[in-house]
Design a protein around this motif. Sequence first.
Motif, PDB file in Angstrom:
ATOM      1  N   PRO A 125       0.817  -1.232   0.000  1.00  0.00           N
ATOM      2  CA  PRO A 125       0.000   0.000   0.000  1.00  0.00           C
ATOM      3  C   PRO A 125       0.849   1.281   0.000  1.00  0.00           C
ATOM      4  N   ASP A 126       2.033   1.237   0.644  1.00  0.00           N
ATOM      5  CA  ASP A 126       2.865   2.448   0.687  1.00  0.00           C
ATOM      6  C   ASP A 126       3.692   2.642  -0.587  1.00  0.00           C
ATOM      7  N   ASN A 127       3.564   1.727  -1.537  1.00  0.00           N
ATOM      8  CA  ASN A 127       4.280   1.891  -2.817  1.00  0.00           C
ATOM      9  C   ASN A 127       3.321   2.303  -3.939  1.00  0.00           C
ATOM     10  N   LYS A 128       2.135   2.764  -3.555  1.00  0.00           N
ATOM     11  CA  LYS A 128       1.155   3.150  -4.574  1.00  0.00           C
ATOM     12  C   LYS A 128       1.776   4.220  -5.499  1.00  0.00           C
ATOM     13  N   GLY A 129       1.721   4.013  -6.782  1.00  0.00           N
ATOM     14  CA  GLY A 129       2.246   4.994  -7.734  1.00  0.00           C
ATOM     15  C   GLY A 129       3.756   4.934  -7.929  1.00  0.00           C
ATOM     16  N   LYS A 130       4.418   3.960  -7.315  1.00  0.00           N
ATOM     17  CA  LYS A 130       5.890   3.877  -7.474  1.00  0.00           C
ATOM     18  C   LYS A 130       6.218   3.141  -8.778  1.00  0.00           C
ATOM     19  N   ILE A 131       5.817   3.749  -9.867  1.00  0.00           N
ATOM     20  CA  ILE A 131       6.006   3.097 -11.178  1.00  0.00           C
ATOM     21  C   ILE A 131       6.995   3.889 -12.040  1.00  0.00           C
ATOM     22  N   ILE A 132       7.813   4.676 -11.374  1.00  0.00           N
ATOM     23  CA  ILE A 132       8.824   5.448 -12.123  1.00  0.00           C
ATOM     24  C   ILE A 132      10.195   4.844 -11.853  1.00  0.00           C
ATOM     25  N   TYR A 133      10.910   4.543 -12.935  1.00  0.00           N
ATOM     26  CA  TYR A 133      12.298   4.122 -12.749  1.00  0.00           C
ATOM     27  C   TYR A 133      13.214   5.010 -13.572  1.00  0.00           C
ATOM     28  N   GLN A 134      14.483   4.966 -13.223  1.00  0.00           N
ATOM     29  CA  GLN A 134      15.474   5.769 -13.948  1.00  0.00           C
ATOM     30  C   GLN A 134      16.236   4.830 -14.871  1.00  0.00           C
ATOM     31  N   VAL A 135      16.179   5.145 -16.149  1.00  0.00           N
ATOM     32  CA  VAL A 135      16.794   4.277 -17.155  1.00  0.00           C
ATOM     33  C   VAL A 135      18.061   4.942 -17.692  1.00  0.00           C
ATOM     34  N   ALA A 136      19.166   4.201 -17.648  1.00  0.00           N
ATOM     35  CA  ALA A 136      20.429   4.736 -18.166  1.00  0.00           C
ATOM     36  C   ALA A 136      20.783   4.068 -19.498  1.00  0.00           C
ATOM     37  N   THR A 137      21.235   4.917 -20.423  1.00  0.00           N
ATOM     38  CA  THR A 137      21.757   4.438 -21.717  1.00  0.00           C
ATOM     39  C   THR A 137      23.161   5.029 -21.850  1.00  0.00           C
ATOM     40  N   VAL A 138      23.886   4.584 -22.865  1.00  0.00           N
ATOM     41  CA  VAL A 138      25.156   5.261 -23.161  1.00  0.00           C
ATOM     42  C   VAL A 138      25.113   5.752 -24.608  1.00  0.00           C
ATOM     43  N   ASP A 139      25.809   6.875 -24.848  1.00  0.00           N
ATOM     44  CA  ASP A 139      25.811   7.394 -26.214  1.00  0.00           C
ATOM     45  C   ASP A 139      27.040   6.889 -26.967  1.00  0.00           C
ATOM     46  N   ALA A 140      27.197   7.360 -28.204  1.00  0.00           N
ATOM     47  CA  ALA A 140      28.272   6.860 -29.065  1.00  0.00           C
ATOM     48  C   ALA A 140      29.654   7.098 -28.457  1.00  0.00           C
ATOM     49  N   THR A 182      30.246   6.801 -25.283  1.00  0.00           N
ATOM     50  CA  THR A 182      30.144   6.033 -24.024  1.00  0.00           C
ATOM     51  C   THR A 182      29.776   6.888 -22.807  1.00  0.00           C
ATOM     52  N   ALA A 183      29.355   8.127 -23.032  1.00  0.00           N
ATOM     53  CA  ALA A 183      28.883   8.940 -21.898  1.00  0.00           C
ATOM     54  C   ALA A 183      27.511   8.421 -21.469  1.00  0.00           C
ATOM     55  N   PRO A 184      27.280   8.283 -20.145  1.00  0.00           N
ATOM     56  CA  PRO A 184      25.975   7.788 -19.679  1.00  0.00           C
ATOM     57  C   PRO A 184      24.912   8.887 -19.676  1.00  0.00           C
ATOM     58  N   HIS A 185      23.660   8.458 -19.841  1.00  0.00           N
ATOM     59  CA  HIS A 185      22.511   9.377 -19.780  1.00  0.00           C
ATOM     60  C   HIS A 185      21.398   8.645 -19.041  1.00  0.00           C
ATOM     61  N   ALA A 186      20.833   9.278 -18.009  1.00  0.00           N
ATOM     62  CA  ALA A 186      19.752   8.643 -17.255  1.00  0.00           C
ATOM     63  C   ALA A 186      18.521   9.536 -17.282  1.00  0.00           C
ATOM     64  N   ARG A 187      17.359   8.916 -17.254  1.00  0.00           N
ATOM     65  CA  ARG A 187      16.108   9.677 -17.207  1.00  0.00           C
ATOM     66  C   ARG A 187      15.009   8.821 -16.584  1.00  0.00           C
TER      67      ARG A 187
END
Length: 234
Positions: A18-33, A35-40
Amino acid sequence: MASAPRWVEAINKALSHPDNKGKIIYQVATVDASTAPHARSQVHRAFMNPEGRPDLPLLVTSTDVRTPKVAQLRVNQRVELAWWMEGSQDQFRISGFAHIHPSPAAPGDASQPTPIPAEAAALKALEATTFDWEAKRLEIFNKMSPSMRASWCVPRAPGSKLDSYEEQKKWPREVPLEPQNGEDEKNLEMAKSNFALMLIEPISVDWVELGIQPNRRTIFTREGEKWTEQLAIP
Ligand SMILES: Cc1cc2nc3c(=O)[nH]c(=O)nc-3n(C[C@H](O)[C@H](O)[C@H](O)COP(=O)(O)O)c2cc1C
């Protein structure tokens, strides 16, 4: 029949807290050409799996085909996401491959799905079973709210330069699924063409339980198509 790895049940259990209601956001990291990381942050929409393969689960999320993450995923399909569920004090760190399935109506090369690496067994299984990617993309699109749908109607790629907030006043605020006029119809077509399905195939899941004393940590690894489980120091 093969069964789902235990981490899927752990995430579903945490989500039902019940205390995790709406906890559906995660941070996804990719790397660019370079190799610098990017998270969102991204919204978790659902789990899915190739038919008859609950042992090969995928996470369903979505994006705008014009965003930089899509270009990054064309170069490198490896991703890692971090998902903190504060209510139950669980952290899930999921590492694997991401795949973008854009609209066939997206302009030029943007309509091309991102490559599927040979090791991505779940995505490969979907391909092999002639999975209807477009039906899945539209299923997710149709579930979005009219205001959310308007976000795929911005005139230029998210992240592009904006000269003033004045410009935003001209943009649609809502894109209904049932257009009431020509303008709605045009906006719906644009939103649909920019909307892309994004699937994440986990190959390793690091679960840290801070809600238990002493804290626990379990690392799930997929070796070939089999999941192994190893306790670790938190
Ligand atoms: C709470 C929250 C949820 C978000 N969900 C998504 C999402 O599901 N998909 C997405 O593409 N962007 C989402 N965004 C926006 C992204 O975080 C990001 O700003 C945008 O996608 C551009 O990312 P990129 O430049 O790295 O491609 C969300 C942002 C927030 C704050």
